[in-house]
Design a protein around this motif. Structure first.
Motif, PDB file in Angstrom:
ATOM      1  N   ALA A 101       0.728  -1.214   0.112  1.00 42.03           N
ATOM      2  CA  ALA A 101      -0.083  -0.061   0.078  1.00 42.03           C
ATOM      3  C   ALA A 101       0.731   1.183  -0.221  1.00 42.03           C
ATOM      4  N   VAL A 102       2.183   1.140   0.107  1.00 39.59           N
ATOM      5  CA  VAL A 102       2.889   2.571   0.336  1.00 39.59           C
ATOM      6  C   VAL A 102       2.704   3.146  -0.895  1.00 39.59           C
ATOM      7  N   ALA A 103       2.578   2.924  -2.102  1.00 39.06           N
ATOM      8  CA  ALA A 103       2.499   3.728  -3.211  1.00 39.06           C
ATOM      9  C   ALA A 103       1.265   4.519  -3.106  1.00 39.06           C
ATOM     10  N   GLN A 104       0.364   4.132  -2.289  1.00 40.21           N
ATOM     11  CA  GLN A 104      -1.071   4.777  -2.475  1.00 40.21           C
ATOM     12  C   GLN A 104      -1.124   5.827  -1.233  1.00 40.21           C
ATOM     13  N   HIS A 105       0.091   6.015  -0.328  1.00 39.97           N
ATOM     14  CA  HIS A 105      -0.070   6.734   0.670  1.00 39.97           C
ATOM     15  C   HIS A 105       1.075   7.728   0.747  1.00 39.97           C
ATOM     16  N   SER A 147      12.572  -1.352   3.503  1.00 34.82           N
ATOM     17  CA  SER A 147      12.881  -0.811   2.262  1.00 34.82           C
ATOM     18  C   SER A 147      11.916   0.067   1.413  1.00 34.82           C
ATOM     19  N   PRO A 148      10.772  -0.921   1.305  1.00 37.16           N
ATOM     20  CA  PRO A 148       9.611  -0.263   0.457  1.00 37.16           C
ATOM     21  C   PRO A 148       9.384   1.217   0.978  1.00 37.16           C
ATOM     22  N   ILE A 198      14.157  -7.191  -1.010  1.00 33.02           N
ATOM     23  CA  ILE A 198      14.444  -5.855  -0.855  1.00 33.02           C
ATOM     24  C   ILE A 198      13.946  -4.906  -2.127  1.00 33.02           C
ATOM     25  N   PHE A 199      13.304  -3.890  -1.629  1.00 36.01           N
ATOM     26  CA  PHE A 199      12.786  -2.947  -2.674  1.00 36.01           C
ATOM     27  C   PHE A 199      13.527  -1.934  -3.271  1.00 36.01           C
ATOM     28  N   ASN A 200      13.791  -1.729  -4.579  1.00 39.62           N
ATOM     29  CA  ASN A 200      14.297  -0.582  -4.856  1.00 39.62           C
ATOM     30  C   ASN A 200      13.513   0.189  -5.905  1.00 39.62           C
ATOM     31  N   GLY A 201      13.306   1.434  -5.416  1.00 39.12           N
ATOM     32  CA  GLY A 201      12.218   2.164  -6.273  1.00 39.12           C
ATOM     33  C   GLY A 201      12.740   2.391  -7.612  1.00 39.12           C
ATOM     34  N   HIS A 214      18.769   3.623  -8.927  1.00 39.94           N
ATOM     35  CA  HIS A 214      19.950   2.890 -10.188  1.00 39.94           C
ATOM     36  C   HIS A 214      21.139   2.618  -9.267  1.00 39.94           C
ATOM     37  N   ILE A 215      21.263   2.715  -8.033  1.00 39.89           N
ATOM     38  CA  ILE A 215      22.651   2.609  -7.421  1.00 39.89           C
ATOM     39  C   ILE A 215      22.896   1.319  -7.590  1.00 39.89           C
ATOM     40  N   MET A 216      22.289   0.306  -7.621  1.00 42.27           N
ATOM     41  CA  MET A 216      22.943  -1.120  -7.899  1.00 42.27           C
ATOM     42  C   MET A 216      23.629  -1.219  -9.284  1.00 42.27           C
ATOM     43  N   HIS A 217      23.389  -0.521  -9.951  1.00 41.79           N
ATOM     44  CA  HIS A 217      24.057  -0.634 -11.274  1.00 41.79           C
ATOM     45  C   HIS A 217      25.023   0.166 -11.327  1.00 41.79           C
TER      46      HIS A 217
END
Lengths: 502, 640
Positions: free
Chosen positions: B200-204, B270-271, B495-498, B502-505
């Motif tokens: 639900a994070v994206a909705q809040h 992380s989300p 683990i969620f990356n938004g 792109h930090i992992m790349h």
């Protein structure tokens, strides 16, 4: 359970039968004392076993009063003998009946004088407590509510410590003074509503104009009983002077009477005033948490420290009640139950060393863990429970109340939650000074660890503390329906007014 | 298997704790070790299935609470993130149990110690496998309790008791914020269960509370909670003092597991953190500052365990700023490798202390490397890994963190990078300062102690050697999974990356010098330590005298303890006394007592009816009760 069976009356008055039996015993003092102990113990155990019928027979899905009994008493005045329990009160009846046998067992050896009278007082006390939680008539309630004072007054005043008379007086006068105003409120209700029957009163709408007055009249009585800051000072004195078992009942059950009063009368009968003055209660509660926790930190007397911690915990309770949310109310009721178990157990812990050393002064102890490892474990468990460690009873209530308080006002929540830190400070400080440290005092070196009887006293409390912490659902489910109904009524009352205003 | 990994330690704690005296020391301690071995087997096979096989699972055990829409379960959530922790915790804890069998052999209450250790492990496992914030809080507080018990294990020592209390209370300060964050989470999402929140994070994202973005506020509150447990700047004061506990405790709690709980929490959330950029900035700054701050203190301490403790504090700072720049995977990877070499260092230090007859001051050691060669060797390995020398475990994770910080290309990221590089230099310096002072030079201990210097028994050396293997290999073996090309399949969405992250790349595409810098400063740090403590031993003293204020400032740990004492402890005690003696005794009791005096005066003059004895009043009330009862009976009979 047969619906016509007067179970609640039986629970209420059976202890009096026991008291009568003890009263009738004659003979040599030693024999009388021993008989009195056994009779009291058996009576209270039987009462407890009978009360288990409530645990199993109570219909959790219903918010109605159950096990009701109704007899006309003074029909001309609209006053009846009406007993019954709902989800809010049923567990307090059980708490009372469960703690009484433990108290009697805990007083087995520590009370040596006037054993007969002591046991009678305790049984009478049980009658009053159970009656109070079962009463569904205001007058009846008032009789029991005030009746509790008498045996408690005697227990403190006769079997208490050196300053017992002062403490008993203070206890009595404080609580009585508050109650006078409540009596006026009851009279007003009776005069205007024409009845003192509580379920009937729920249907009666108290005019808005007088709600405030009535609220304060009730508040005067309940605030003293809770006790709320700043009318809490009778409690430490009473606790310090009371014998161990007296403290257990005082903390375990008597402190719950005030909060129970709020739940039973103030909130349902006076919805506007409750909503209007909720901020006042919040303020007093937060002050209670912070102020008394700090005072507890400075105490040099074990019992006083725990007494002050009780005031702080009851602050959480009043906070929860006036959030008017399901979490808040359930949390408050749960905290009441948990506190009844845990603080009762803590007073018993103090009693254990007091029986051996005859001092409550913290500085008198140190390093007890070395000679009493079993005791150290139990004391640690209840210390942690008092701090509200998850997995123990207190956590669930505190957690729910803080969540609810945050909905209302984050600062109130933060104030209430600050008790988490302060609670850890004073309890660990106490534990460190009593149990940890080097064992240096010569008379402490020979202390005996817990006896079998003491283990028996503690065992149910240990089980309850952990059970309530790990699987609180079995308790929460009892009052879920009642809390929901209470809130629904509260909101409906406020909404009606809003509509009328439009 | 999933349940076993968690509950075997509890079983061990239970048996050893309650039946320890009955079973005897030997049986009790080996029972806990056995339970731990079983747990580790379960843990590692769970790791194989969940992380390597890609089969996350959640097991619901019991309904905990269900109050008006707030539903909380006891559940075990097995995804890659938690299973990494489970495998690591059970494995390292097993080795530490084993080591303790040797280290604690002269203790008087062995079953108690092992019960605490196992209890601690259980709580940590509950923490990492929680499926909701409340259970996480259960484990969170549980490890707090266990560490309190373990730090204060030698309860006859006053300093140990003080340290234990301090640890618990400072942690509680963090917990307060955790609790508030939890409450806000419930208010925002109507749930505290991870699956519900995360979905639900994206909705809040646009919710506000008190004019602040709710998600940001949750992030900050939870981070403050994490600061307490992970000893970040401001709430770090308990960690060095916690070294009062037995050394295996320091290894288990204050290196490998408990202090990593905060890092874990941030990764778990992380989300939410991904939608809280400001909160992440705060995390970066605090983490970077801690990394540097703790490293500066580490350079001047003299207690072998405290030096390592400050290095832990510093390394945790690295993990936090990795999280701050969005590289959660890297943070967890460093957490993972760090657990091995930090446990190794602590246990190695324990072995030194054991050899030196419980001496902990490195100024009183020296010249013992030939006498305890195995310990010497493992300390070298641990330090090499800690300093991030190539091929050792720390190299892979620490380098990655610094690269990620650089690649963030933000103000705070650069700040973190600079702090990180300086801290890396200091880390290498103090690690070798420790190594040289402890093992080399002329013996500074008294003759008697030197005679007794001996290598530890096999039961202690085996765990050391196993951990050394970990300290060497974990980086090389696991880097592809945690942060390399296999990263995506390995984490499996744990683990969620938004979408913007792109930090992992980006971290793999930094200039060459950035990748090289940590190694260079590391070697430079070692060289400096060599000059100071091997070539010119007079130099450090001259420097300390020349820069006395700075030296004292560092030696006294930036005066944090004194500051807190002044700001919080004293005022609280003062307030406590004032509230009690003045508030309660004078003001609150004064009024009724005054009123009582007044009433008594009036009463004395006028009415004789009132005897003033409460007993009489009680009697009157009793009569009242009797009358009521009679009335009742009367009406009963009348009715009949």
């Amino acid at each position: 359970m047969n619906p016509g069976f007067p179970l609640l009356s039986l629970l209420t008055f059976l202890p009096l039968v026991g008291a009568a039996i003890i009263l009738s015993v004659r003979g040599e003092e030693k024999v009388v004392a021993q008989n009195a102990r056994w009779t009291a113990l058996w009576t209270s155990i039987i009462v407890f076993l009978l009360s288990l019928a409530l645990w199993f027979g109570f219909d959790k899905s219903s918010a109605e009063f159950q096990f009701t009994e109704e007899v006309d008493w003074l029909p001309d005045f609209g006053i009846g003998y009406h007993m019954g329990v709902d989800g809010i009160s049923v567990l307090f009846v059980l708490l009372s009946t469960a703690l009484t046998p433990l108290c009697i067992l805990a007083s087995w050896e520590s009370i040596g004088t006037r054993v007969r009278e002591y046991m009678i007082s305790f049984l009478v006390l049980e009658t009053m407590m159970v009656g109070m939680f079962c009463a569904l008539d205001l007058v009846l309630f008032y009789v029991f509510f005030e009746g509790v004072l008498i045996p408690m007054f005697l227990i403190i005043g006769v079997w208490g410590g050196p300053r017992r008379v002062y403490a008993a007086m203070k206890f009595f006068l404080y609580t009585l003074a508050g109650s006078v105003l409540m009596l006026l409120a009851i009279l007003w209700l009776w005069y205007n509503a024409g009845t003192t029957d509580i379920p009937e009163l729920f249907a009666y709408e108290v005019p808005r104009a007088v709600q405030g007055l009535l609220f304060f009249a009730f508040l005067a009585s309940f605030a003293v009983k809770v006790p709320m800051w700043p009318v809490h000072t009778w409690l430490p004195d009473a606790h310090v002077e009371a014998p161990t078992a007296g403290s257990v009942i005082l903390a375990g059950v008597l402190l719950k009477m005030g909060a129970y009063g709020f739940l039973r009368f103030s909130v349902p009968l006076l919805p506007f005033a409750s909503a209007e003055y909720a901020p006042l209660i919040f303020a007093l509660s937060v002050v209670a948490v912070v102020y008394t926790s700090l005072v507890a930190l400075a105490q040099q007397d074990m019992k006083k420290l725990i007494a002050y911690s009780s005031v702080a915990h009851m602050g959480i309770v009043t906070l929860g009640i006036f959030t008017f949310t399901p979490q808040g109310l359930s949390g408050a009721i749960f905290t009441m139950l948990a506190h009844g178990v845990v603080s009762g157990a803590l007073f018993l812990c103090v009693g254990v060393v007091y029986d051996r050393v005859h001092s409550r002064e913290i500085a008198r102890y140190g390093g007890v863990a070395k000679v009493m490892p079993g005791y150290a474990v139990l004391f640690m468990l209840f210390t942690m429970a008092s701090i509200g460690l998850p997995g123990t009873a207190n956590f669930v209530g505190e957690f729910l109340v803080i969540i609810a308080a945050w909905k209302v006002n984050p600062w109130v929540a933060a104030g209430g939650a600050s008790g988490m830190i302060l609670g850890a400070c004073y309890m660990l400080y106490l534990y460190r000074r009593v149990v940890f440290g080097k064992l240096e005092k010569p008379d402490l070196k020979v202390l005996a660890d817990l006896s079998a009887r003491e283990y028996v006293v503690f065992a149910p409390l240990v089980v309850l503390t952990i059970w309530m912490g790990i699987y609180p659902s079995s308790f929460l489910s009892f009052f879920e329906a009642s809390v929901a109904a209470l809130l629904a009524r509260h909101e409906a009352a406020l909404n009606v007014a809003k509509l009328a205003g439009m | 298997m999933f349940v076993g990994a968690i509950f075997f330690p509890l079983l061990g704690a239970f048996i050893s704790g309650f039946f320890g005296r009955l079973l005897g020391d030997k049986v009790a301690q080996w029972t806990t070790v056995l339970c731990m071995v079983l747990a580790a087997v379960c843990g590692v096979s769970a790791f194989m299935q969940v992380a390597m096989g890609g089969h996350p699972e959640t097991i619901v055990l019991l309904r905990w609470m269900d109050v008006g829409g707030l539903q909380v379960n006891w559940a075990l959530r097995y995804d890659t993130l938690s299973v990494v922790m489970v495998a690591m915790v059970t494995f390292i804890s097993t080795l530490i149990h084993l080591y303790s069998v040797g280290y604690m052999s002269h203790d008087h209450t062995i079953p108690r110690f092992f019960a605490y250790l196992s209890l601690f492990t259980f709580m940590m496992l509950m923490l990492v496998t929680a499926d909701n914030l409340a259970q996480l809080f259960f484990g969170w507080e549980g490890v707090g309790l266990a560490s309190y018990l373990l730090i204060g294990y030698w309860y006859e020592k006053d300093s140990a008791n003080k340290a234990a209390m301090k640890a618990f209370i400072v942690n509680r300060v963090g917990d307060l914020f955790f609790m508030l964050g939890l409450a806000l989470t419930f208010l925002t999402f109507g749930s505290i269960e991870f699956p519900v929140i995360f979905a639900a994070v994206a909705q809040h994202t646009n919710d506000t509370y008190l004019g602040i973005n709710s998600i940001e506020l949750i992030g900050v509150l939870l981070f403050l909670g994490a600061c307490g447990k992970s000893a970040q700047l401001g709430l770090h004061t308990w960690l060095p003092d916690a070294m009062e506990g037995p050394t295996p405790v320091s290894a288990l709690i204050h290196a490998a597991t408990m202090v990593t709980a905060g890092v874990f929490l941030m990764a778990r959330m992380s989300p939410i953190m991904e939608y809280a950029p400001t909160a992440l900035m705060i995390v970066t700054v605090v983490g970077a500052s801690t990394a540097l701050f703790a490293a500066t203190i580490g350079c001047v301490q003299n207690d072998i365990k405290r030096i390592i403790a400050y290095s832990t504090c510093s390394q945790l700072g690295y993990m936090f700023f990795a999280i701050g720049v969005g590289a959660y995977q890297v943070a967890i990877f460093h957490l993972f490798t760090h657990a091995f070499f930090k446990a190794l260092l602590f246990l190695g230090a324990g072995s030194v202390i054991h050899a030196m007859s419980d001496e902990q001051d490195i100024r009183k050691m020296g010249g013992i490397w030939t006498k305890i060669p195995v310990t010497y060797l493992v300390m070298w390995i641990g330090n090499l890994a800690l300093a991030g020398i190539p091929l050792f475990a720390g190299y892979y994770s620490k380098d990655a963190i610094l690269e990620a910080a650089f690649a963030a290309h933000s103000g705070v990221g650069t700040y973190a990078f600079v702090c990180g590089i300086i801290a890396a230099f200091l880390t290498a310096f103090y690690s070798w300062r420790l190594l040289f002072l402890t093992f080399h030079g002329k013996p500074r201990a008294d003759h008697h102690t030197m005679e007794h210097v001996h290598e530890s028994p096999a039961v202690m050396l085996v765990p050391l050697l196993l951990l050394s293997v970990g300290a060497v290999l974990t980086g090389y073996v696991f880097a592809p999974y945690f942060i390399g090309e296999l990263e995506h399949d390995f984490w499996h969405g744990a683990i969620f990356n938004g979408a913007h992250n792109h930090i992992m790349h980006a971290m793999h595409e930094v200039p060459e010098w950035v990748a090289l810098a940590p190694t260079v400063v590391g070697v430079a740090g070692i060289a400096l330590a060599f000059v100071f403590y091997m070539l010119a031993p007079a130099l450090p003293r001259a420097l300390a005298n020349g820069l006395r204020p700075i030296y004292l400032f560092l030696l006294n740990k930036w005066y944090f303890d004194e500051l807190y004492d002044f700001l919080f402890v004293r005022p609280a005690m003062w307030l406590a006394r004032v509230f009690w003696k003045v508030g309660d005794a004078k003001l609150i009791d004064g009024m009724p007592n005054g009123a009582a005096a007044l009433a008594a005066d009036v009463g004395r003059g006028a009415v004789r009816l009132q005897t003033g004895r409460v007993a009489n009043y009680a009697f009157v009330m009793l009569i009242g009760v009797v009358i009521f009862v009679s009335l009742f009976l009367y009406s009963l009979f009348k009715g009949a």
